[in-house]
Design a protein around this motif. Structure first.
Motif, mmCIF file in Angstrom:
data_model
loop_
_atom_site.group_PDB
_atom_site.id
_atom_site.type_symbol
_atom_site.label_atom_id
_atom_site.label_comp_id
_atom_site.label_asym_id
_atom_site.label_seq_id
_atom_site.Cartn_x
_atom_site.Cartn_y
_atom_site.Cartn_z
ATOM 1 N N VAL A 1 1.556 17.774 49.428
ATOM 2 C CA VAL A 1 0.505 18.527 48.745
ATOM 3 C C VAL A 1 -0.213 19.402 49.759
ATOM 4 O O VAL A 1 -0.711 18.908 50.778
ATOM 5 C CB VAL A 1 -0.494 17.571 48.069
ATOM 6 C CG1 VAL A 1 -1.644 18.369 47.454
ATOM 7 C CG2 VAL A 1 0.198 16.749 47.007
ATOM 8 N N ALA A 2 -0.245 20.697 49.468
ATOM 9 C CA ALA A 2 -0.948 21.671 50.302
ATOM 10 C C ALA A 2 -0.606 21.550 51.772
ATOM 11 O O ALA A 2 -1.480 21.449 52.619
ATOM 12 C CB ALA A 2 -2.465 21.530 50.114
ATOM 13 N N PRO A 3 0.686 21.524 52.149
ATOM 14 C CA PRO A 3 1.027 21.450 53.574
ATOM 15 C C PRO A 3 0.777 22.790 54.259
ATOM 16 O O PRO A 3 0.807 23.838 53.622
ATOM 17 C CB PRO A 3 2.517 21.105 53.560
ATOM 18 C CG PRO A 3 3.010 21.733 52.303
ATOM 19 C CD PRO A 3 1.875 21.639 51.301
ATOM 20 N N GLU A 4 0.514 22.742 55.524
ATOM 21 C CA GLU A 4 0.318 23.969 56.298
ATOM 22 C C GLU A 4 1.679 24.455 56.793
ATOM 23 O O GLU A 4 2.143 24.081 57.869
ATOM 24 C CB GLU A 4 -0.636 23.711 57.465
ATOM 25 C CG GLU A 4 -2.053 23.367 57.035
ATOM 26 C CD GLU A 4 -2.730 24.508 56.301
ATOM 27 O OE1 GLU A 4 -2.320 25.668 56.513
ATOM 28 O OE2 GLU A 4 -3.655 24.254 55.525
ATOM 29 N N ILE A 5 2.361 25.251 55.984
ATOM 30 C CA ILE A 5 3.667 25.787 56.354
ATOM 31 C C ILE A 5 3.464 26.986 57.274
ATOM 32 O O ILE A 5 2.649 27.868 56.993
ATOM 33 C CB ILE A 5 4.461 26.184 55.101
ATOM 34 C CG1 ILE A 5 4.642 24.970 54.186
ATOM 35 C CG2 ILE A 5 5.799 26.792 55.467
ATOM 36 C CD1 ILE A 5 5.326 25.288 52.887
ATOM 37 N N ALA A 6 4.209 26.996 58.351
ATOM 38 C CA ALA A 6 4.069 28.091 59.312
ATOM 39 C C ALA A 6 4.646 29.374 58.725
ATOM 40 O O ALA A 6 5.840 29.462 58.448
ATOM 41 C CB ALA A 6 4.777 27.726 60.615
ATOM 42 N N VAL A 7 3.806 30.354 58.500
ATOM 43 C CA VAL A 7 4.234 31.661 58.020
ATOM 44 C C VAL A 7 3.557 32.712 58.887
ATOM 45 O O VAL A 7 2.553 32.448 59.556
ATOM 46 C CB VAL A 7 3.865 31.884 56.535
ATOM 47 C CG1 VAL A 7 4.579 30.900 55.653
ATOM 48 C CG2 VAL A 7 2.356 31.779 56.322
ATOM 49 N N GLU A 8 4.124 33.913 58.871
ATOM 50 C CA GLU A 8 3.503 34.968 59.655
ATOM 51 C C GLU A 8 2.156 35.341 59.063
ATOM 52 O O GLU A 8 1.882 35.123 57.878
ATOM 53 C CB GLU A 8 4.419 36.187 59.689
ATOM 54 C CG GLU A 8 4.725 36.773 58.322
ATOM 55 C CD GLU A 8 5.689 37.933 58.411
ATOM 56 O OE1 GLU A 8 5.252 39.020 58.831
ATOM 57 O OE2 GLU A 8 6.875 37.741 58.097
ATOM 58 N N ASP A 9 1.310 35.856 59.909
ATOM 59 C CA ASP A 9 -0.060 36.146 59.514
ATOM 60 C C ASP A 9 -0.097 37.358 58.588
ATOM 61 O O ASP A 9 0.059 38.497 59.023
ATOM 62 C CB ASP A 9 -0.914 36.391 60.759
ATOM 63 C CG ASP A 9 -2.384 36.571 60.409
ATOM 64 O OD1 ASP A 9 -2.744 36.248 59.256
ATOM 65 O OD2 ASP A 9 -3.158 37.034 61.263
ATOM 66 N N LEU A 10 -0.280 37.098 57.305
ATOM 67 C CA LEU A 10 -0.411 38.162 56.305
ATOM 68 C C LEU A 10 -1.764 38.117 55.612
ATOM 69 O O LEU A 10 -1.961 38.758 54.584
ATOM 70 C CB LEU A 10 0.701 38.049 55.259
ATOM 71 C CG LEU A 10 2.130 38.245 55.761
ATOM 72 C CD1 LEU A 10 3.120 37.982 54.640
ATOM 73 C CD2 LEU A 10 2.324 39.638 56.329
ATOM 74 N N ALA A 11 -2.681 37.335 56.165
ATOM 75 C CA ALA A 11 -3.984 37.150 55.533
ATOM 76 C C ALA A 11 -4.767 38.461 55.522
ATOM 77 O O ALA A 11 -4.647 39.293 56.424
ATOM 78 C CB ALA A 11 -4.774 36.070 56.248
ATOM 79 N N VAL A 12 -5.554 38.634 54.473
ATOM 80 C CA VAL A 12 -6.458 39.781 54.364
ATOM 81 C C VAL A 12 -7.868 39.245 54.162
ATOM 82 O O VAL A 12 -8.066 38.192 53.548
ATOM 83 C CB VAL A 12 -6.061 40.709 53.195
ATOM 84 C CG1 VAL A 12 -4.729 41.367 53.457
ATOM 85 C CG2 VAL A 12 -6.027 39.957 51.879
ATOM 86 N N ALA A 13 -8.840 39.951 54.707
ATOM 87 C CA ALA A 13 -10.226 39.481 54.636
ATOM 88 C C ALA A 13 -11.147 40.670 54.444
ATOM 89 O O ALA A 13 -10.793 41.820 54.748
ATOM 90 C CB ALA A 13 -10.594 38.701 55.889
#
Length: 527
Positions: free
Chosen positions: A228-240
């Motif tokens: 449940v809700a694991p922190e999967i390593a993905v490239e940084d695509l976050a927007v703020a």
């Protein structure tokens, strides 16, 4: 791994009840496209079921309270409710409004046992008039099925629990992602339980039904699932975004949500991938950090992302005002920073022909959005329900993806009673809308100055067809537009419902909504 699922049955009904302040009278049904989408327990007791036409449901229970479907209301109410689970479990994931899963192993270790954690989760979900069921198992899919049965499956006993479950449970919950056609085909082949499905060779099921078959077989076999809700390593695509002034109003939150969703999907489009799991992070004026993870079965579109962010922000702002007692006076103040972070990415599905048998809603939506981008937003319109007394005036054609503004939700005195007609006419000025209504002596039936019929209707002529009137109701006078400068306001009409049978006793029966305007009868809509 241990997972707990909390299921709120008939959540659209429960959300409508919460939104109305528990003022809705039972039985209650939520309608979408003139069919029952969800109904309360009291409605089911009198024979109302999902998928039933609203007019049939009202015939079964005339006292039925019908509420229009509103996904924004469902999401907003559930976002506010889901915030109460953060005090019990650290890893909480919303699968859809009305269904949430959490890491039971971590919560049990923190609170001193699984039973204590389950009780605390149920206590956190308790609200006046709200029902909730809890289920626990080793896998997320098994926990979701267990919640519908209100069962706590012992560690390692998932296969035994699933073996006795009917195969139809796979399509009872949309969050499981089971294909209805695949499940129907398995049933036709004699597979009645999940145990029988799990006993089939995986290769045979996959060869016959493809990826859909593999999905349902893994659920039935209790195959190992993700955390449940694991922190999967993905490239940084976050927007703020950091607004100049703290966000304290819902309309400002909706604007920020749409802008951030557009930015996020621009980045996703550049990488050629879709988002399946999204984290929404907000910081309040006092430094408080709020997080929520949303997961969907299908890839998130820009519109779906904006909706979920708006629901979540609305829930946080509502909770803040409830604690502080007023607009912008919440305990933590307004939202000073907002971040969207995709936690799980996937390659997009191949797009086939728009009207092919396997075409999805997402495919159609992408095509429509592409047309709008090339020809303008007004190139594709969709009907939306608005306020009004008649039938045609209740339907507004708005650009696809938009909602009409200024919709009046209060009662309309003199409105046509439900059920509404299924088909509109061409308008009262259309030549085909002319209709003749006569009494038993062949004299035309008119509406007098006192808003009464001159005689009892007996026959009806519409074009070349002749009908014997078998029932009628009305007329209902409507006097609108008298405040305008026009000499003869178009809003001065009278409406009447008429049912007639064509030809002899075995002829087809038709119902009309007639309008008396300018000294003649016209067809406004057909039942």
């Amino acid at each position: 791994m241990r997972t707990v699922a909390l299921w709120f049955p008939d959540w659209p009904v429960q959300a409508a009840r919460l939104d109305a302040g528990d003022a809705l009278a039972e039985p209650i049904a939520v309608a979408a496209h003139h069919r029952v989408k969800a109904c309360s327990h009291a409605a089911r007791k009198v024979g109302i079921r999902r998928g039933m036409k609203v007019r049939n449901a009202q015939a079964v229970a005339p006292e039925l309270t019908v509420v229009e479907d509103n996904p924004d209301r469902d999401g907003r109410m559930f976002a506010s409710l889901a915030a109460s689970f953060d005090d019990v479990a650290a890893s909480v994931e919303v699968l859809r409004p009305g269904l949430v899963v959490a890491d039971l192993a971590a919560a049990g270790a923190f609170h001193g046992g699984e039973d204590t954690a389950l009780e605390m989760l149920l206590d956190a979900a308790s609200r006046r008039g709200i029902d909730a069921f809890v289920g626990a198992a080793d896998e997320i899919a098994t926990a979701v099925i267990a919640a519908r049965a209100s069962e706590v499956v012992a560690p390692g006993a998932s296969k035994d629990f699933l073996a006795a479950q009917p195969i139809g449970v796979l399509v009872a919950e949309e969050a499981l992602g089971a294909d209805a056609g695949t499940v129907r085909a398995l049933g036709q082949l004699g597979i009645a339980t999940l145990g029988e499905l799990a006993a089939l060779p995986p290769s045979a099921v996959t060869t016959r039904f493809g990826a859909n078959g593999m999905r349902v077989h893994r659920i039935a076999a209790a195959a190992p699932d993700r955390r449940v809700a694991p922190e999967i390593a993905v490239e940084d695509l976050a927007v703020a975004v950091t607004p100049e002034d703290p966000i304290e109003r819902v309309d400002a939150a909706a604007f920020a949500a749409r802008a951030l969703a557009a930015s996020l999907h621009e980045r996703l489009a550049a990488t050629g991938r879709n988002c399946l799991r999204l984290k929404v992070v907000a910081e309040l004026g006092d430094g408080t950090r709020l997080e929520r993870v949303w997961r969907t079965r299908d890839a998130l579109t820009e519109s779906a992302t904006a909706d979920r962010v708006r629901w979540q922000l609305d829930g946080w702002l509502t909770s803040s005002r409830a604690l502080g007692g007023g607009e912008g006076e919440g305990e933590g103040g307004g939202i000073t920073s907002l971040l969207l972070e995709p936690l799980e990415l996937a390659a997009p599905e191949p797009v086939g022909k728009l009207w092919a048998g396997g075409a999805s809603t997402d495919t159609a939506r992408r095509v429509v959005e592409r047309v709008q981008s090339q020809l303008g937003i007004d190139a594709v319109l969709q009907p939306r329900l608005v306020g009004g007394r008649g039938v045609a005036e209740r339907v507004a054609m708005v650009p696809f993806g938009e909602e009409p503004g200024g919709v009046e939700k209060h009662a309309w005195p003199g409105a046509i009673p439900a059920p509404l007609p299924a088909r509109l006419g061409g308008g009262i000025d259309h030549p085909a809308s002319r209709i003749m209504l006569i009494d038993a002596s062949g004299t035309p039936v008119i509406v007098t100055a006192e808003a009464l019929l001159s005689a009892e209707p007996y026959g009806l002529a519409w074009g070349e067809k002749r009908y014997l009137v078998t029932g009628w109701a009305g007329p209902w006078p409507v006097d609108e537009g008298w405040w305008t400068q026009a000499e003869a306001p178009a809003g001065r009409v009278a409406r009447m419902q008429v049912v007639g049978r064509e030809g002899g006793p075995e002829g087809a029966t038709t119902g009309w909504l007639l309008v008396w305007s300018r000294r003649s009868w016209r067809v406004e809509a057909v039942y």
